[in-house]
Write a protein that holds these residues in place. Structure first.
Motif, PDB file in Angstrom:
ATOM      1  N   ILE A   1      52.269 -70.645  82.390  1.00 32.66           N
ATOM      2  CA  ILE A   1      51.666 -71.969  82.182  1.00 32.66           C
ATOM      3  C   ILE A   1      51.801 -72.876  83.401  1.00 32.66           C
ATOM      4  O   ILE A   1      50.983 -73.736  83.628  1.00 32.66           O
ATOM      5  CB  ILE A   1      52.170 -72.692  80.909  1.00 32.66           C
ATOM      6  N   SER A   2      52.866 -72.681  84.197  1.00 31.75           N
ATOM      7  CA  SER A   2      53.061 -73.602  85.322  1.00 31.75           C
ATOM      8  C   SER A   2      52.128 -73.294  86.485  1.00 31.75           C
ATOM      9  O   SER A   2      51.681 -74.198  87.179  1.00 31.75           O
ATOM     10  CB  SER A   2      54.515 -73.589  85.795  1.00 31.75           C
ATOM     11  N   HIS A   3      51.832 -72.010  86.697  1.00 30.62           N
ATOM     12  CA  HIS A   3      51.022 -71.686  87.877  1.00 30.62           C
ATOM     13  C   HIS A   3      49.891 -70.697  87.650  1.00 30.62           C
ATOM     14  O   HIS A   3      49.132 -70.422  88.560  1.00 30.62           O
ATOM     15  CB  HIS A   3      51.917 -71.222  89.030  1.00 30.62           C
ATOM     16  N   GLU A   4      49.813 -70.156  86.440  1.00 34.50           N
ATOM     17  CA  GLU A   4      48.720 -69.194  86.213  1.00 34.50           C
ATOM     18  C   GLU A   4      47.645 -69.778  85.310  1.00 34.50           C
ATOM     19  O   GLU A   4      46.745 -69.079  84.860  1.00 34.50           O
ATOM     20  CB  GLU A   4      49.296 -67.884  85.650  1.00 34.50           C
TER      21      GLU A   4
ATOM     22  N   SER B   1      61.216 -83.570  82.469  1.00 36.15           N
ATOM     23  CA  SER B   1      60.531 -83.271  83.728  1.00 36.15           C
ATOM     24  C   SER B   1      61.422 -82.535  84.725  1.00 36.15           C
ATOM     25  O   SER B   1      62.636 -82.463  84.572  1.00 36.15           O
ATOM     26  CB  SER B   1      60.031 -84.581  84.358  1.00 36.15           C
ATOM     27  N   SER B   2      60.773 -82.046  85.777  1.00 33.30           N
ATOM     28  CA  SER B   2      61.486 -81.302  86.823  1.00 33.30           C
ATOM     29  C   SER B   2      62.325 -82.220  87.703  1.00 33.30           C
ATOM     30  O   SER B   2      63.098 -81.747  88.519  1.00 33.30           O
ATOM     31  CB  SER B   2      60.465 -80.592  87.713  1.00 33.30           C
ATOM     32  N   GLY B   3      62.121 -83.522  87.570  1.00 37.06           N
ATOM     33  CA  GLY B   3      62.811 -84.476  88.438  1.00 37.06           C
ATOM     34  C   GLY B   3      62.053 -84.741  89.726  1.00 37.06           C
ATOM     35  O   GLY B   3      62.415 -85.631  90.490  1.00 37.06           O
TER      36      GLY B   3
ATOM     37  N   CYS C   1      57.183 -75.397  92.815  1.00 40.22           N
ATOM     38  CA  CYS C   1      56.809 -73.976  92.917  1.00 40.22           C
ATOM     39  C   CYS C   1      58.096 -73.145  92.928  1.00 40.22           C
ATOM     40  O   CYS C   1      58.397 -72.486  93.927  1.00 40.22           O
ATOM     41  CB  CYS C   1      56.025 -73.724  94.197  1.00 40.22           C
ATOM     42  N   CYS C   2      58.857 -73.205  91.838  1.00 39.50           N
ATOM     43  CA  CYS C   2      60.144 -72.510  91.814  1.00 39.50           C
ATOM     44  C   CYS C   2      59.929 -71.000  91.748  1.00 39.50           C
ATOM     45  O   CYS C   2      59.210 -70.510  90.859  1.00 39.50           O
ATOM     46  CB  CYS C   2      60.970 -72.964  90.611  1.00 39.50           C
ATOM     47  N   CYS C   3      60.553 -70.287  92.657  1.00 42.05           N
ATOM     48  CA  CYS C   3      60.329 -68.838  92.732  1.00 42.05           C
ATOM     49  C   CYS C   3      60.875 -68.123  91.498  1.00 42.05           C
ATOM     50  O   CYS C   3      60.454 -67.021  91.191  1.00 42.05           O
ATOM     51  CB  CYS C   3      60.955 -68.278  94.003  1.00 42.05           C
ATOM     52  N   PHE C   4      61.806 -68.764  90.779  1.00 44.70           N
ATOM     53  CA  PHE C   4      62.421 -68.121  89.610  1.00 44.70           C
ATOM     54  C   PHE C   4      61.843 -68.649  88.302  1.00 44.70           C
ATOM     55  O   PHE C   4      62.405 -68.426  87.231  1.00 44.70           O
ATOM     56  CB  PHE C   4      63.943 -68.370  89.626  1.00 44.70           C
ATOM     57  N   CYS C   5      60.717 -69.340  88.368  1.00 47.39           N
ATOM     58  CA  CYS C   5      60.147 -69.986  87.176  1.00 47.39           C
ATOM     59  C   CYS C   5      59.963 -68.994  86.020  1.00 47.39           C
ATOM     60  O   CYS C   5      59.386 -67.929  86.204  1.00 47.39           O
ATOM     61  CB  CYS C   5      58.813 -70.631  87.535  1.00 47.39           C
ATOM     62  N   GLN C   6      60.440 -69.382  84.865  1.00 50.03           N
ATOM     63  CA  GLN C   6      60.298 -68.526  83.669  1.00 50.03           C
ATOM     64  C   GLN C   6      58.988 -68.814  82.941  1.00 50.03           C
ATOM     65  O   GLN C   6      58.628 -68.107  82.016  1.00 50.03           O
ATOM     66  CB  GLN C   6      61.463 -68.782  82.696  1.00 50.03           C
TER      67      GLN C   6
ATOM     68  N   PHE D   1      67.958 -82.151  87.667  1.00 50.24           N
ATOM     69  CA  PHE D   1      68.378 -82.449  89.041  1.00 50.24           C
ATOM     70  C   PHE D   1      68.737 -81.079  89.604  1.00 50.24           C
ATOM     71  O   PHE D   1      69.831 -80.571  89.404  1.00 50.24           O
ATOM     72  CB  PHE D   1      69.571 -83.419  89.052  1.00 50.24           C
ATOM     73  N   LYS D   2      67.761 -80.477  90.280  1.00 49.74           N
ATOM     74  CA  LYS D   2      67.872 -79.055  90.631  1.00 49.74           C
ATOM     75  C   LYS D   2      68.652 -78.809  91.914  1.00 49.74           C
ATOM     76  O   LYS D   2      69.422 -77.855  91.992  1.00 49.74           O
ATOM     77  CB  LYS D   2      66.474 -78.457  90.827  1.00 49.74           C
ATOM     78  N   TYR D   3      68.387 -79.623  92.919  1.00 51.90           N
ATOM     79  CA  TYR D   3      68.975 -79.356  94.239  1.00 51.90           C
ATOM     80  C   TYR D   3      69.425 -80.648  94.907  1.00 51.90           C
ATOM     81  O   TYR D   3      68.805 -81.696  94.725  1.00 51.90           O
ATOM     82  CB  TYR D   3      67.922 -78.753  95.185  1.00 51.90           C
TER      83      TYR D   3
END
Ligand code: SF4
Ligand code: SF4
Length: 305
Positions: A78-81, A138-140, A69-74, A161-163
């Motif tokens: 498609i990911s959450h709506e 993938s998001s990892g 649930c990345c707050c900055f998702c571009q 590898f985001k964080y």
């Protein structure tokens, strides 16, 4: 009642680290998906790393839904709506063959974790006619168990590898356990595919490319990730793709740093760190921080047979 897809019990879903245990035949998980495959686009894409896109493009299939649930998702649409259309396993297989026919260098499953057993079924149904590498993009945020189910099917892993910091992962993506899952998943991915291999035109046939989007205000986190990767894996057996195209979302975020782009100083310092660590791979010009990297989600390639 238990329902199985490719031997996986979807009536108690634990496909991703959220481990919701949802009955996908009756309800939706944190990923926003039930037991119907949903996708938003199946088309050639030219903006992946050069060894993935090549001259013809990568055959990308963008799946709807995402368990992060990345707050900055571009790609919120498609990911959450829920944007996307329902497709059958047969249709998914047909999309792969169609992309191959169009000249795609590979089939690139984008954010498919929550549909893993369905994707495996679709691949099996066209396996004898599919002759190009399969990419897991993938998001990892993956479990080792799910990645193991892809052994012998996926040729190229392209995880983020985001964080490395649990606190940042919690704050920005509501997933404090992201670092430990991503690290274990990446190690498993490497174990499966080993060192990168390319064809005579420099197109990747097999291997691991770890992507990292540098976030404004977090260059030290990025450097820590590079350091960690250099300790986790043999340096000549994976590639790194450093992305500087962070784009602030239209709606202001409660984090001042995420409402601006990356500075040249931030970007250069992370690139220098990668160089110092002896990592190989790709970087993008800061000028590439434009919306055109995000394709238009218009159901291309998914409607009609
Ligand atoms: S894939 Fe979806 S339903 Fe399954 S565990 Fe993850 S979030 Fe829950
Ligand atoms: S992992 Fe990617 S698609 Fe999913 S929410 Fe984060 S940025 Fe969006």
């Amino acid at each position: 009642m238990q329902t199985f897809i490719n031997g996986y019990d979807i009536s108690c879903c634990t496909l991703c680290p959220r481990e919701c245990g949802k009955d996908r035949t009756m309800s939706y998980g944190t990923c926003g998906c039930d037991d119907k495959i949903r996708a938003a686009r199946s088309a050639l894409h030219h903006w992946e790393e050069p060894c993935i896109s090549g001259s013809n493009g990568s055959g990308t299939i963008f799946f709807s839904g995402c368990s992060l649930c990345c707050c900055f998702c571009q790609n919120k649409e498609i990911s959450h709506e829920g944007f996307g259309t329902e497709i059958s396993i047969e249709k998914l297989g047909a999309c792969m063959l169609d992309l191959q026919e169009q000249g795609a260098h590979n089939i690139n499953f984008v954010t498919g974790t929550h549909f893993t057993p369905w994707i495996i079924e679709a691949v099996k149904s066209v396996r004898d006619r599919l002759h190009i590498p399969l990419v897991w993009n993938s998001s990892g945020y993956e479990t080792v168990k799910t990645i193991r189910s892809l052994k012998g099917i996926i040729d190229i892993y392209l995880p983020d590898f985001k964080y490395l910091s649990e606190a940042i992962a919690k704050e920005y993506s509501w997933a404090p356990d992201y670092p430990k899952y991503a690290e274990a998943a990446i190690i498993e991915m490497h174990r499966q595919v080993g060192a990168p291999e390319f064809d005579e035109n420099g197109i990747m046939k097999k291997g691991l490319i770890v992507r990292h989007l540098i976030l404004p205000g977090h260059r030290h986190e990025s450097m820590a990730i590079l350091q960690r990767l250099s300790e986790m894996l043999p340096k000549d057996e994976f590639l790194i793709s450093l992305m500087g195209q962070y784009t602030p979302p239209e709606e202001k975020l409660p984090y001042k740093n995420l409402n601006r782009r990356l500075t040249s100083m931030e970007y250069e310092s992370v690139l220098k760190c990668a160089e110092k660590l002896g990592l190989n791979g790709f970087s993008q010009e800061l000028s590439s921080a434009q919306a055109y990297y995000t394709p238009e989600f218009d159901l291309e390639g998914l409607e009609n047979d």
